[in-house]
Design a protein around this motif. Structure first.
Motif, PDB file in Angstrom:
ATOM      1  N   GLU A 133     -10.047  15.167   6.831  1.00 57.03           N
ATOM      2  CA  GLU A 133      -9.483  14.306   5.627  1.00 57.03           C
ATOM      3  C   GLU A 133      -8.823  13.032   6.046  1.00 57.03           C
ATOM      4  N   ARG A 134      -8.340  12.982   6.975  1.00 62.96           N
ATOM      5  CA  ARG A 134      -8.074  11.596   7.617  1.00 62.96           C
ATOM      6  C   ARG A 134      -9.079  10.675   7.464  1.00 62.96           C
ATOM      7  N   LEU A 135     -10.211  11.065   7.836  1.00 63.21           N
ATOM      8  CA  LEU A 135     -11.442  10.232   7.812  1.00 63.21           C
ATOM      9  C   LEU A 135     -11.752   9.919   6.396  1.00 63.21           C
ATOM     10  N   GLU A 136     -11.750  10.823   5.636  1.00 68.76           N
ATOM     11  CA  GLU A 136     -11.955  10.757   4.038  1.00 68.76           C
ATOM     12  C   GLU A 136     -11.232   9.754   3.614  1.00 68.76           C
ATOM     13  N   HIS A 137     -10.092   9.658   4.019  1.00 68.26           N
ATOM     14  CA  HIS A 137      -9.108   8.538   3.403  1.00 68.26           C
ATOM     15  C   HIS A 137      -9.629   7.271   3.866  1.00 68.26           C
ATOM     16  N   LEU A 138      -9.806   7.235   5.170  1.00 66.73           N
ATOM     17  CA  LEU A 138     -10.349   6.045   5.732  1.00 66.73           C
ATOM     18  C   LEU A 138     -11.713   5.479   5.064  1.00 66.73           C
ATOM     19  N   GLN A 139     -12.516   6.246   4.912  1.00 60.87           N
ATOM     20  CA  GLN A 139     -13.766   6.089   4.199  1.00 60.87           C
ATOM     21  C   GLN A 139     -13.727   5.567   2.886  1.00 60.87           C
ATOM     22  N   ARG A 140     -12.909   6.064   2.136  1.00 62.11           N
ATOM     23  CA  ARG A 140     -12.467   5.846   0.514  1.00 62.11           C
ATOM     24  C   ARG A 140     -12.045   4.340   0.559  1.00 62.11           C
ATOM     25  N   LEU A 198       0.728  15.474   7.470  1.00 60.78           N
ATOM     26  CA  LEU A 198       1.395  16.593   6.057  1.00 60.78           C
ATOM     27  C   LEU A 198       0.637  17.934   6.198  1.00 60.78           C
ATOM     28  N   GLY A 199      -0.103  17.892   7.073  1.00 62.22           N
ATOM     29  CA  GLY A 199      -0.870  19.262   7.031  1.00 62.22           C
ATOM     30  C   GLY A 199      -2.292  18.932   6.617  1.00 62.22           C
ATOM     31  N   GLU A 200      -2.975  17.761   6.646  1.00 62.15           N
ATOM     32  CA  GLU A 200      -4.258  17.448   6.419  1.00 62.15           C
ATOM     33  C   GLU A 200      -5.057  17.566   7.644  1.00 62.15           C
ATOM     34  N   THR A 201      -6.291  17.567   7.525  1.00 64.01           N
ATOM     35  CA  THR A 201      -7.213  17.993   8.693  1.00 64.01           C
ATOM     36  C   THR A 201      -7.704  16.492   9.061  1.00 64.01           C
ATOM     37  N   ALA A 202      -8.310  16.442  10.377  1.00 62.74           N
ATOM     38  CA  ALA A 202      -8.824  15.244  10.890  1.00 62.74           C
ATOM     39  C   ALA A 202      -9.741  14.605   9.897  1.00 62.74           C
ATOM     40  N   LEU A 239       4.236  10.921   9.689  1.00 63.02           N
ATOM     41  CA  LEU A 239       5.163  11.637   8.897  1.00 63.02           C
ATOM     42  C   LEU A 239       6.585  11.632   9.814  1.00 63.02           C
ATOM     43  N   GLN A 240       7.705  11.340   9.227  1.00 58.92           N
ATOM     44  CA  GLN A 240       8.870  11.525   9.942  1.00 58.92           C
ATOM     45  C   GLN A 240       9.676  12.544   9.145  1.00 58.92           C
ATOM     46  N   PRO A 241       9.447  13.653   9.644  1.00 63.80           N
ATOM     47  CA  PRO A 241      10.038  15.109   8.992  1.00 63.80           C
ATOM     48  C   PRO A 241      11.489  15.410   8.808  1.00 63.80           C
ATOM     49  N   GLU A 242      12.351  14.696   9.528  1.00 65.75           N
ATOM     50  CA  GLU A 242      13.819  14.980   9.433  1.00 65.75           C
ATOM     51  C   GLU A 242      14.418  14.543   7.928  1.00 65.75           C
ATOM     52  N   GLY A 244       0.725  -1.438   0.017  1.00 62.44           N
ATOM     53  CA  GLY A 244      -0.050  -0.091  -0.081  1.00 62.44           C
ATOM     54  C   GLY A 244       0.764   1.364   0.096  1.00 62.44           C
ATOM     55  N   GLY A 245       1.991   1.155  -0.537  1.00 67.01           N
ATOM     56  CA  GLY A 245       2.958   2.298  -0.322  1.00 67.01           C
ATOM     57  C   GLY A 245       2.429   3.542  -1.288  1.00 67.01           C
ATOM     58  N   GLY A 246       2.792   4.621  -1.104  1.00 62.16           N
ATOM     59  CA  GLY A 246       2.125   5.894  -1.864  1.00 62.16           C
ATOM     60  C   GLY A 246       0.905   6.201  -1.537  1.00 62.16           C
ATOM     61  N   GLY A 247       0.244   5.783  -0.528  1.00 64.96           N
ATOM     62  CA  GLY A 247      -1.075   6.226  -0.328  1.00 64.96           C
ATOM     63  C   GLY A 247      -1.101   7.726   0.656  1.00 64.96           C
ATOM     64  N   GLU A 248      -0.194   7.709   1.341  1.00 64.71           N
ATOM     65  CA  GLU A 248      -0.360   8.992   2.161  1.00 64.71           C
ATOM     66  C   GLU A 248      -1.665   9.354   2.558  1.00 64.71           C
ATOM     67  N   ILE A 249      -2.118  10.312   2.051  1.00 66.10           N
ATOM     68  CA  ILE A 249      -3.622  10.898   2.403  1.00 66.10           C
ATOM     69  C   ILE A 249      -4.357  10.825   0.966  1.00 66.10           C
ATOM     70  N   LEU A 250      -5.381   9.974   0.944  1.00 62.41           N
ATOM     71  CA  LEU A 250      -5.993   9.981  -0.265  1.00 62.41           C
ATOM     72  C   LEU A 250      -7.192  11.086  -0.517  1.00 62.41           C
ATOM     73  N   VAL A 251      -6.636  12.293  -0.439  1.00 66.89           N
ATOM     74  CA  VAL A 251      -7.349  13.259  -0.609  1.00 66.89           C
ATOM     75  C   VAL A 251      -6.809  14.239  -1.470  1.00 66.89           C
ATOM     76  N   GLN A 252      -7.165  14.608  -2.698  1.00 63.44           N
ATOM     77  CA  GLN A 252      -6.540  15.209  -3.706  1.00 63.44           C
ATOM     78  C   GLN A 252      -5.764  16.665  -3.311  1.00 63.44           C
ATOM     79  N   ARG A 253      -6.664  17.207  -2.480  1.00 65.70           N
ATOM     80  CA  ARG A 253      -6.093  18.819  -1.724  1.00 65.70           C
ATOM     81  C   ARG A 253      -4.666  18.343  -1.405  1.00 65.70           C
ATOM     82  N   VAL A 254      -4.522  17.379  -0.664  1.00 64.43           N
ATOM     83  CA  VAL A 254      -3.341  17.203   0.159  1.00 64.43           C
ATOM     84  C   VAL A 254      -2.124  16.608  -0.921  1.00 64.43           C
ATOM     85  N   ARG A 255      -2.636  15.781  -1.856  1.00 60.63           N
ATOM     86  CA  ARG A 255      -1.631  15.160  -2.538  1.00 60.63           C
ATOM     87  C   ARG A 255      -1.117  16.338  -3.687  1.00 60.63           C
ATOM     88  N   ASP A 256      -1.923  17.093  -3.888  1.00 62.33           N
ATOM     89  CA  ASP A 256      -1.489  18.411  -4.806  1.00 62.33           C
ATOM     90  C   ASP A 256      -0.547  19.219  -4.201  1.00 62.33           C
TER      91      ASP A 256
END
Length: 315
Positions: free
Chosen positions: A209-216, A203-207, A235-238, A157-169
């Protein structure tokens, strides 16, 4: 399932132990015998050369960078043999979006592994499949079928990050979009392949948007039943190109996120604890917040460790 507004309120405002208790109740319904599963495998990153330019990735190197590499078949085979000597039963093989590797290389690699170093191959995320399809002017279904015919067993499932286009953009505009990522997973499921599914948050997403990811994810699972396990981590930001300013999220937020994931994803059989990012103790606590699987002993890991996050364990 509870309405989205109620889930959001529960995620953000419920006492931590109440949220965890509900997730643990669901975990116990699905896995009532008190057994925690795990796997011995090795992450093999066949190349770190990548043109995706994700703002959160400390591992990738641009083409012609002095630290760029692509492993030979023999190097990969040696890593597999070492993993098998240590009890490994699977390899996770993923890499950067390297424009210099031809498609036949991937097919030949899979055949080489199955012929000379037979093992379960969990490899090539939806983002890689999308990259192959674009680079080699193929449709994604053909890519999946050819990889599978050559020896690919399942897809990570790599590359999923947050499955909301606003965040991915914002964080990964060159990678497969949210719809495309899920489309490729559904194509694989319809071909009879099993896959895992992930979420990297912070990644700067909202709560919401996390739920939207899960629901999708839940919606795809309702149609296909192809996701075997869900894994989330922060995220591990270093050392990342553009996200070093992001603060690391803590253990409480991780446990809340794991718990709401178990509650929403009531149709995904397994929830994996991310001890690799959170450490062993929080990884163990997550087993009471909805997780039933401890993931991999991870004989080798290169991506998270590139961001200065290193945790280790043994059998």
């Amino acid at each position: 399932m509870t309405e989205s507004r109620d889930l959001l309120d529960f995620y953000e405002n419920a006492p931590l132990l109440e949220l965890g208790g509900e997730a643990d109740r669901i975990r116990n319904e699905k896995h009532p015998h008190g057994v925690v599963s795990y796997i011995i495998d090795r992450n093999i990153n066949y190349t770190n050369v990548c043109v995706a330019d994700c703002g959160f990735c400390a591992f990738a190197r641009r083409p012609k960078h002095g630290e760029g590499y692509t492993l030979s078949f023999e190097q990969i085979g040696a890593k597999i043999d070492e993993a098998k000597m240590l009890g490994g039963v699977q390899i996770l093989i993923q890499g950067g979006h390297n424009p210099y590797i031809p498609f036949d290389w991937y097919l030949d690699l899979l055949r080489y592994i199955k012929r000379h170093h037979p093992i379960h191959i969990h490899g090539f995320s939806p983002s890689e499949v999308d990259f192959f399809a674009k680079l080699f002017r193929m449709d994604a279904l053909t890519v999946i079928r050819e990889l599978r015919a050559a020896g690919l067993d399942s897809i990570p499932g790599g590359g999923g990050e947050i499955l909301v286009q606003r965040v991915r953009d914002i964080v990964a505009p060159k990678k497969a979009g949210a719809d495309r990522w899920l489309e490729i997973m559904e194509l694989a499921h319809n071909e009879g392949m099993k896959t895992s599914v992930t979420m990297m948050y912070g990644l700067g997403e909202t709560a919401a948007e996390r739920l939207e990811h899960l629901q999708r994810v839940r919606e795809v699972q309702a149609r296909t039943g192809g996701f075997t396990a869900f894994i989330c981590w922060p995220l591990q930001p270093e050392n990342t190109p553009t996200m070093s300013h992001q603060p690391k999220t803590g253990a409480a937020e991780y446990l809340r996120t794991v718990a709401i994931s178990r509650i929403v994803l009531d149709n995904v059989p397994n929830l994996q604890s991310s001890w690799v990012t959170m450490g062993m103790k929080i990884g163990q606590i997550a087993l009471r917040f909805g997780c039933n699987d401890f993931g991999s002993l991870m004989i080798e890991e290169n991506v998270v460790s590139a961001a200065n996050t290193t945790n280790r364990t043994t059998t």
